[in-house]
Motif scaffolding. Structure first.
Motif, mmCIF file in Angstrom:
data_model
loop_
_atom_site.group_PDB
_atom_site.id
_atom_site.type_symbol
_atom_site.label_atom_id
_atom_site.label_comp_id
_atom_site.label_asym_id
_atom_site.label_seq_id
_atom_site.Cartn_x
_atom_site.Cartn_y
_atom_site.Cartn_z
ATOM 1 N N LEU A 114 -2.252 -11.062 -6.390
ATOM 2 C CA LEU A 114 -1.596 -10.115 -7.295
ATOM 3 C C LEU A 114 -1.326 -10.766 -8.649
ATOM 4 O O LEU A 114 -1.519 -10.137 -9.701
ATOM 5 N N ASP A 115 -0.881 -12.024 -8.643
ATOM 6 C CA ASP A 115 -0.671 -12.737 -9.903
ATOM 7 C C ASP A 115 -1.975 -12.815 -10.699
ATOM 8 O O ASP A 115 -2.003 -12.555 -11.908
ATOM 9 N N HIS A 116 -3.036 -13.189 -10.008
ATOM 10 C CA HIS A 116 -4.337 -13.340 -10.660
ATOM 11 C C HIS A 116 -4.801 -12.028 -11.301
ATOM 12 O O HIS A 116 -5.386 -12.023 -12.396
ATOM 13 N N LEU A 117 -4.522 -10.916 -10.641
ATOM 14 C CA LEU A 117 -4.945 -9.610 -11.135
ATOM 15 C C LEU A 117 -3.926 -8.964 -12.079
ATOM 16 O O LEU A 117 -4.107 -7.829 -12.505
ATOM 17 N N ASP A 118 -2.868 -9.709 -12.414
ATOM 18 C CA ASP A 118 -1.811 -9.206 -13.299
ATOM 19 C C ASP A 118 -1.191 -7.915 -12.765
ATOM 20 O O ASP A 118 -0.872 -6.997 -13.532
ATOM 21 N N VAL A 119 -1.013 -7.855 -11.466
ATOM 22 C CA VAL A 119 -0.370 -6.710 -10.829
ATOM 23 C C VAL A 119 1.097 -7.056 -10.585
ATOM 24 O O VAL A 119 1.407 -7.947 -9.789
ATOM 25 N N ASP A 120 1.992 -6.367 -11.275
ATOM 26 C CA ASP A 120 3.419 -6.636 -11.119
ATOM 27 C C ASP A 120 3.948 -6.125 -9.786
ATOM 28 O O ASP A 120 4.707 -6.814 -9.085
ATOM 29 N N ARG A 121 3.568 -4.874 -9.432
ATOM 30 C CA ARG A 121 4.031 -4.268 -8.176
ATOM 31 C C ARG A 121 2.882 -3.496 -7.565
ATOM 32 O O ARG A 121 2.121 -2.837 -8.275
ATOM 33 N N ALA A 122 2.773 -3.590 -6.250
ATOM 34 C CA ALA A 122 1.691 -2.891 -5.559
ATOM 35 C C ALA A 122 2.236 -2.196 -4.328
ATOM 36 O O ALA A 122 3.247 -2.607 -3.742
ATOM 37 N N HIS A 123 1.566 -1.135 -3.931
ATOM 38 C CA HIS A 123 1.801 -0.510 -2.634
ATOM 39 C C HIS A 123 0.999 -1.308 -1.607
ATOM 40 O O HIS A 123 -0.188 -1.599 -1.840
ATOM 41 N N LEU A 124 1.629 -1.680 -0.518
ATOM 42 C CA LEU A 124 0.979 -2.504 0.490
ATOM 43 C C LEU A 124 0.653 -1.690 1.732
ATOM 44 O O LEU A 124 1.476 -0.897 2.198
ATOM 45 N N VAL A 125 -0.544 -1.908 2.278
ATOM 46 C CA VAL A 125 -0.933 -1.339 3.563
ATOM 47 C C VAL A 125 -1.525 -2.479 4.391
ATOM 48 O O VAL A 125 -2.500 -3.104 3.967
ATOM 49 N N GLY A 126 -0.930 -2.744 5.548
ATOM 50 C CA GLY A 126 -1.433 -3.805 6.404
ATOM 51 C C GLY A 126 -1.607 -3.322 7.824
ATOM 52 O O GLY A 126 -0.784 -2.551 8.328
ATOM 53 N N MET A 127 -2.692 -3.741 8.462
ATOM 54 C CA MET A 127 -2.911 -3.362 9.857
ATOM 55 C C MET A 127 -2.846 -4.588 10.754
ATOM 56 O O MET A 127 -3.390 -5.648 10.444
ATOM 57 N N SER A 128 -2.113 -4.449 11.859
ATOM 58 C CA SER A 128 -1.993 -5.500 12.871
ATOM 59 C C SER A 128 -1.459 -6.789 12.231
ATOM 60 O O SER A 128 -0.375 -6.784 11.647
ATOM 61 N N THR A 129 -2.214 -7.895 12.293
ATOM 62 C CA THR A 129 -1.758 -9.121 11.643
ATOM 63 C C THR A 129 -1.568 -8.904 10.148
ATOM 64 O O THR A 129 -0.670 -9.484 9.529
ATOM 65 N N GLY A 130 -2.391 -8.043 9.563
ATOM 66 C CA GLY A 130 -2.207 -7.712 8.153
ATOM 67 C C GLY A 130 -0.875 -7.046 7.880
ATOM 68 O O GLY A 130 -0.291 -7.215 6.806
ATOM 69 N N GLY A 131 -0.376 -6.272 8.852
ATOM 70 C CA GLY A 131 0.955 -5.697 8.722
ATOM 71 C C GLY A 131 2.024 -6.774 8.705
ATOM 72 O O GLY A 131 3.017 -6.679 7.967
ATOM 73 N N MET A 132 1.834 -7.815 9.507
ATOM 74 C CA MET A 132 2.783 -8.934 9.519
ATOM 75 C C MET A 132 2.783 -9.657 8.177
ATOM 76 O O MET A 132 3.838 -10.036 7.655
#
Length: 320
Positions: A114-132
């Motif tokens: 996110l820092d690299h892409l200059d994204v201050d805030r993002a909506h997150l979607v994670g599945m399974s381990t990605g949710g963790m």
């Protein structure tokens, strides 16, 4: 733009790379309008960025999101970490190696992207381990997370969310040695942990499993999976950390999951203040074609309810 930006380079097929200050080289893709609402998708155990079904990615882009996908460390085209993988006995006994990385390290990779892409805030979607991983990022960097959607995941408390013994037995098999064997294993595992009513597209799953082998270092892919299992086990019970999450949260689970028992979803929703808990009948541990539109709408509704200017505008097809 961060200092790491100078190391980013495009790759055929939309893959780009960035060398993060923390160490790993991360492969990622960005699709959708350049000024779209940032949405970060975080894949599950041993999966790469292609594990997010194309209709789901397109559905988010259609609604005005700038969709960011990436390969976690030890998956896809991202870095393989140098520590030896834990053996099968360590995995079965949940005794990670002393040099194991953990979910906080994996969340730091997402934060660095996110820092690299200059994204201050993002909506997150994670599945399974990605949710963790997503929940760890939300707990430790609350200012960077606009909303959080956690799909068939759990808390780390050993009393909830545990896999069925039958699933563990399949995970403990010796690694596949050829792409054909890997594809056969994937389809057999999917038949076990997938839904009996919300069926996969077998042709697409077969093609995806073959591509996963190619993107994931082939016969050595199991080493990365083992290290990711070690990361989950090294992180222990995260229930207390989940209580620190302030982002509006949606917890989605199925009612027939053999990989993460439905109690894991209930415990997650209970731990996160104000979380909405949605159970979808017939859903197992797989993003089946029949449920993709529902997942896109649930996530979009959550984002819209908390100020995101997402629309049903026509897809631009652009890439950042």
């Amino acid at each position: 733009m961060s200092a790491a930006s100078a190391s980013a380079a495009p790759h055929a097929g939309g893959d780009r790379f960035v060398d993060l200050p923390a160490g790993p080289r991360i492969c990622y893709r960005v699709e959708g309008p350049a000024e779209g609402v940032p949405l970060l998708l975080i894949a599950g155990l041993g999966l790469d960025l292609t594990s997010w079904p194309r209709p789901m990615v397109d559905g988010f882009v259609d609604r005005g999101f700038k969709v960011i996908r990436f390969d976690n460390r030890d998956a896809g085209r991202s870095s393989r970490m140098p520590a030896p993988p834990p053996g099968r006995l360590r995995q079965l006994l949940a005794r990670p190696r002393p040099d194991a990385y953990d979910l906080a390290d994996m969340a730091a990779d997402a934060h660095g992207l996110l820092d690299h892409l200059d994204v201050d805030r993002a909506h997150l979607v994670g599945m399974s381990t990605g949710g963790m991983i997503a929940r760890t990022l939300a707990a430790r960097h609350p200012g960077r997370v606009a909303t959080l959607t956690s799909i068939f995941s759990t808390t780390g408390n050993r009393k909830v969310g545990q896999p069925a013994v039958s699933a563990l037995v399949r995970l403990a098999k010796r690694p596949a040695r050829t792409v054909e064997e890997s594809v056969t294993r994937r389809l057999a595992m999917l038949a076990h942990i997938g839904s009996a009513t919300l069926l996969p597209d077998e042709a697409q799953e077969r093609a995806w499993a073959a591509a996963l082998w190619d993107r994931g270092d082939g016969a050595r892919r199991h080493e990365g999976v083992a290290r990711q299992i070690g990361a989950v086990q090294a992180s222990g019970d995260r229930t207390g950390e989940l209580r620190r999450i302030t982002a509006p949260t949606l917890v989605v689970r199925g009612d027939v999951d053999r990989m993460v028992h439905p109690t894991g979803g209930r415990a997650t929703a209970t731990a996160i203040h104000g979380a909405r808990h949605v159970e979808i009948t017939g859903v197992a541990h797989h993003l089946a074609p029949a449920v993709l539109d529902r997942l896109v709408e649930l996530t979009t509704d959550l984002a819209r309810a908390h100020g995101a200017a997402v629309t049903a505008a026509a897809r631009t097809g652009g890439a950042a």
